[in-house]
Structures are given as structure tokens and as C-alpha cells.
Scaffold this active site. Structure first.
Site, short mmCIF file in Angstrom:
data_model
loop_
_atom_site.label_atom_id
_atom_site.label_comp_id
_atom_site.label_asym_id
_atom_site.label_seq_id
_atom_site.Cartn_x
_atom_site.Cartn_y
_atom_site.Cartn_z
N LEU A 278 49.79 -18.67 -41.41
CA LEU A 278 49.04 -18.66 -40.30
C LEU A 278 48.43 -17.44 -40.18
CD1 LEU A 278 47.66 -20.00 -37.88
CD2 LEU A 278 49.85 -19.52 -36.46
N SER B 116 43.17 -9.63 -43.15
CA SER B 116 42.73 -10.48 -42.14
C SER B 116 41.10 -10.16 -41.71
CB SER B 116 43.47 -10.04 -40.73
OG SER B 116 42.62 -10.70 -39.72
N HIS C 236 39.57 -10.67 -38.94
CA HIS C 236 39.56 -10.23 -37.74
C HIS C 236 39.38 -8.67 -37.75
CE1 HIS C 236 40.13 -13.63 -35.26
NE2 HIS C 236 41.12 -13.95 -35.97
N ASP D 197 37.88 -16.45 -32.81
CA ASP D 197 38.69 -17.65 -32.68
C ASP D 197 37.99 -18.10 -31.35
OD1 ASP D 197 40.22 -17.20 -34.88
OD2 ASP D 197 41.86 -16.24 -33.56
N GLU E 13 41.93 -24.34 -40.09
CA GLU E 13 41.59 -23.63 -38.49
C GLU E 13 40.28 -23.58 -38.10
OE1 GLU E 13 42.82 -19.42 -38.76
OE2 GLU E 13 44.69 -19.69 -39.50
N HIS F 31 38.57 -20.96 -36.04
CA HIS F 31 38.38 -19.28 -36.61
C HIS F 31 36.68 -19.54 -37.05
CE1 HIS F 31 39.58 -15.71 -38.72
NE2 HIS F 31 38.47 -16.06 -39.44
#
Length: 257
Positions: A164, A171, A173, A180, A225, A228
């Protein structure tokens, strides 16, 4: 995520009957209308030849101590995954606050994206609201240090095999290009909601894609996901949707201009 269309047995029979009614009876005539294997292969080849992308959108990699470090992380289409990582100190210079509803109040940088992605997300949220869908942003930019903390927590709670939370540096992000989104919690059920279905169908029109789609876990390295969203720009997003590619598959097939 595409809507599932249920077709009744009667409809299937009706469609089959229509096909049989119009089908030529002469075997020679049938063969004339069917493309040969060579023709199909050439057609598919021509289709893949259409996939081209400017060289600036491809990863540039430097190997350091056995790790593949991305040296052009500002690239909008940067491919960050388990095989290639961002520099520890990387932080986009054009981060801005995103003017959309957030699920939680935050005092950190989770409400930020790179400027181009932020504007696109605002347009996506506005379009969703206009069509009667309520979306909430949850988490955007995440620096290396915060990713390290979240990764350590995930390993402690779920073990080293958890899929996860990405390792720090790996990442999306940290790129400032991922957000998200949800209506409630970040769960797979979001993909079954009317909002989740709308996002899956419309996000590419604003330059976003669902980065970790269902059925592609072995390719992306992460579980499904639906929440995402990753900004890659409208051109790349349209290509990914048209060919049903992940970013990994796309860069295996697209040709550098």
C-alpha cells in the site's frame, strides 16, 4: 473504471440472429471479407507506430549505489515506481495550494500540487460538481521525510511485503503530480460509487489517470487504488486510456520523437 453493461440473454440471441441473417453464404465471399493474419498484424503494428512522445518526457536515469535515480524529476510524465526513484531532496518548485474541497483540514502540504496539475484538478472537480458528483481531495504532495514515516508505520503494522505504501523516494506523491480523491475513505469501494465511476471515465480529459488500475497489479507493483489520480498531461492520459496501458506499459511501447 468502466461501467459494466449487463446484456440479457434475449439480446444476445437477437444480435446473433442479426449477424447470421446478414452473413454471406458463400465460403469464398466470407474469406474475401476476413482480414488475413498478416493484414491484422500490419494493422496492429501501424497502430503502435502512432504512439510517439517527445524525448523530454522520458526518464533520465543515473545509477547510484545500485539504485536507479531519476535525474529529470520535473518531467510531467515522470515514471516513478519500484524500479526508479526520485532524489531524496527532490521537491517541486512550483507547488501551489489546490482550490478544491478537502476531506480533512490539514496544516501540512497535503493540499498542494504542482501548478499545472493543481489547475487541472480544479477543472476536474468543477466538472464533477456540475454533473452532480461530490468529490473530496485527501492527500497531494508528500515530501520524502513524510513518506519515510508512513512507510515505516506500514511495515511495522503489515510487514515488509505490504503493497500500500511506497518506499521513500518511490512515491508519486513526492512528484507533486498525484492526488488521492474520494467520497469517504480511501478504499476499493470508491471505484464502485457513482463518483468513482465518473472519475475513471472522465479523468483523462483533464490529464489524470488512475495510476494503479485493477488487474494490473503485477505490472505496477501496487494494489488497485481507484482513488489515486496521477497527472500526466492530456496527451499521455489519452494514450493510456486508448491503449489500456499503465505508465509502465506505455513507456515500453511509445517511441521517442
Amino acid at each position: 473504471m468502466k461501467k459494466m453493461i449487463l446484456i440479457s440473454l434475449a439480446s444476445v440471441i437477437l444480435l446473433s440472429s442479426c449477424g447470421m441473417k446478414d452473413a454471406p453464404q458463400n465460403s469464398e465471399e466470407v474469406n474475401k471479407k476476413q482480414p488475413t493474419t498478416t493484414e491484422v498484424t500490419e494493422k496492429d503494428k501501424d497502430k503502435e507506430d502512432e504512439l510517439t512522445l517527445a524525448a523530454a518526457f522520458f526518464n533520465e536515469i543515473e545509477e547510484v549505489n545500485g539504485e536507479r535515480i531519476i535525474t529529470n524529476p520535473d518531467n510531467i510524465a515522470v515514471k516513478v515506481n519500484q524500479e526508479a526513484r526520485l532524489p531524496d531532496e527532490y521537491r517541486p518548485e512550483d507547488l501551489v495550494e489546490v482550490d478544491v474541497p478537502f476531506m480533512y483540514e490539514t496544516t501540512d502540504e497535503r493540499n498542494m500540487l504542482r501548478e499545472e496539475a493543481a489547475k487541472a484538478l480544479e477543472q476536474l472537480f468543477a466538472a464533477a460538481e456540475e454533473e452532480g458528483y461530490q468529490l473530496y481531495a485527501v492527500s497531494g504532495f508528500r515530501p520524502f521525510s513524510r513518506q519515510q514515516m508512513l512507510y515505516n508505520q506500514a511495515v511495522e503494522n503489515q510487514g515488509k511485503d505490504q503493497e500500500l505504501v511506497a518506499m521513500p523516494g518511490h512515491s508519486e506523491h513526492q512528484t507533486g503530480l498525484a492526488m488521492d480523491v474520494a467520497t469517504d475513505a480511501l478504499t476499493e469501494e470508491f471505484g464502485l460509487t457513482s463518483e468513482g465511476i465518473w472519475v475513471a471515465e472522465k479523468a483523462h480529459q483533464y490529464g489524470f489517470v488512475i495510476r494503479y488500475p485493477k488487474g494490473k497489479e503485477e505490472i505496477t507493483g501496487y494494489q488497485y487504488e481507484p482513488w489515486h489520480l496521477r497527472y500526466v498531461g492530456k496527451k499521455v492520459a489519452a494514450d493510456l486510456v486508448a491503449y489500456d496501458y499503465t505508465l509502465e506499459e506505455y513507456f515500453e511501447n511509445v517511441k521517442k520523437m
